[in-house]
Write an enzyme that holds these catalytic residues in place. Sequence first.
Site, PDB file in Angstrom:
ATOM      1  N   ARG A 123      -1.204  -3.224   8.945  1.00  0.00           N
ATOM      2  CA  ARG A 123      -0.621  -4.235   8.055  1.00  0.00           C
ATOM      3  C   ARG A 123       0.402  -5.052   8.816  1.00  0.00           C
ATOM      4  O   ARG A 123       0.944  -4.618   9.811  1.00  0.00           O
ATOM      5  CB  ARG A 123       0.048  -3.555   6.856  1.00  0.00           C
ATOM      6  CG  ARG A 123      -0.947  -3.034   5.831  1.00  0.00           C
ATOM      7  CD  ARG A 123      -0.234  -2.419   4.645  1.00  0.00           C
ATOM      8  NE  ARG A 123       0.593  -3.388   3.954  1.00  0.00           N
ATOM      9  CZ  ARG A 123       1.911  -3.280   3.765  1.00  0.00           C
ATOM     10  NH1 ARG A 123       2.561  -2.239   4.226  1.00  0.00           N
ATOM     11  NH2 ARG A 123       2.575  -4.208   3.118  1.00  0.00           N
ATOM     12  N   LYS A 188       3.868   9.214   9.185  1.00  0.00           N
ATOM     13  CA  LYS A 188       2.639   8.504   8.805  1.00  0.00           C
ATOM     14  C   LYS A 188       1.374   9.231   9.276  1.00  0.00           C
ATOM     15  O   LYS A 188       1.174   9.457  10.462  1.00  0.00           O
ATOM     16  CB  LYS A 188       2.684   7.089   9.392  1.00  0.00           C
ATOM     17  CG  LYS A 188       1.545   6.238   8.934  1.00  0.00           C
ATOM     18  CD  LYS A 188       1.990   4.850   8.660  1.00  0.00           C
ATOM     19  CE  LYS A 188       0.801   3.935   8.489  1.00  0.00           C
ATOM     20  NZ  LYS A 188       1.192   2.617   8.071  1.00  0.00           N
ATOM     21  N   ARG A 322      12.164   0.396   2.525  1.00  0.00           N
ATOM     22  CA  ARG A 322      12.843   1.373   3.403  1.00  0.00           C
ATOM     23  C   ARG A 322      13.705   2.280   2.569  1.00  0.00           C
ATOM     24  O   ARG A 322      14.319   1.844   1.598  1.00  0.00           O
ATOM     25  CB  ARG A 322      13.811   0.660   4.373  1.00  0.00           C
ATOM     26  CG  ARG A 322      13.187  -0.385   5.221  1.00  0.00           C
ATOM     27  CD  ARG A 322      12.962   0.140   6.630  1.00  0.00           C
ATOM     28  NE  ARG A 322      12.109  -0.806   7.318  1.00  0.00           N
ATOM     29  CZ  ARG A 322      12.561  -1.823   8.015  1.00  0.00           C
ATOM     30  NH1 ARG A 322      13.854  -2.024   8.118  1.00  0.00           N
ATOM     31  NH2 ARG A 322      11.739  -2.649   8.617  1.00  0.00           N
TER      32      ARG A 322
END
Length: 327
Positions: A123, A188, A322
């Site tokens: 992304r 991730k 965030r």
Amino acid sequence: MHPSKWAILQALSGGDFVSGEQLGQQLAISRAAVAKHIKSLQQMGLDIFCVTGKGYCLSAPLTLLDAELLQRALTALGYRAQVQVVTEIDSTNSQLMRAIRAGQRLQPGDLLLAERQTAGRGRRGRQWVSPFARSLYFSMYWRLFDGIQAAMGLSLLVGLAVADAVAALAGQQVQLKWPNDVLLNGKKLAGVLVELEGTAEGHCDVIIGIGINCYLSEHDAQNINQPWTALNQYGVSIDRNELAVALYHALQQRLARYHQLGLAAVVDEWNQLHAYQNQPVMLLTGEKQWRGICRGIDCQGGIVLENDSGRRSYYGGEISLRREVVG
Ligand code: BTN
């Protein structure tokens, strides 16, 4: 990939020693040619070592993607999709986009997988590190008839489908980070890139791109500039063919329900998996930022922030979320 190189890789994939002589005879090529192919496989990042008198060996057995097996498995589950596996491509999403733009007749559900991407895309213009056979690089073609606004909800669903597949096959409970990062213990594990081609109101072609880290090493991940993880770090040794089938099935089931009931049916479920739910966060676009407590997604797929000014939803692919470190 050169057919001899591919055949050598298949011969080594069991994890046993195979001599250069044996490989040469099998493929009717010289030992020097075998050595050249081995070098090129090593340059692709494959950990092949050589022991004098024994031959070549992969440091760990490798299960390659198998298009026929995948096709059979999906047909057995009742899907009519075309499955294509390529050994190397710039990006599976880019390849499907080229096919759409070239007017190829894709059917919703058609699937493209690659062993390696040379220009994998994430992304917001980021690179997606895609070494050979270490992860799943998965792109599925889909079609929307109710315009681009339906795509936001669809892209949130994909995160849920990844969560389903990882739970079913690896026994791990992931968290989601809006809009569609998939995290395992805060790092991730997988990413989703949904791309669209079409009109704002009418028919719209959709490419659902998913990358799941399966066997990444520190060396593979040296260009990843965010905390990352992979299933092998949890002692999970996964067959990527099985993962692809589980993911495909989960995605189809989630999409069918979404087209029937909309996003509202999964808002609570999504928010339960949200990594930053009820936590202080900061929303960022290029020039603006907002602070508040994150209250998860709304029925349109926007992210809800609560602060002194009340509750407000934010939408759009260019926003990033965030965790705010307070204190
Ligand atoms: C992200 O989290 O930034 C999204 C990553 C998406 C990666 C997948 S891998 C298969 C497909 N092809 C690509 O080039 N990207 C997606």
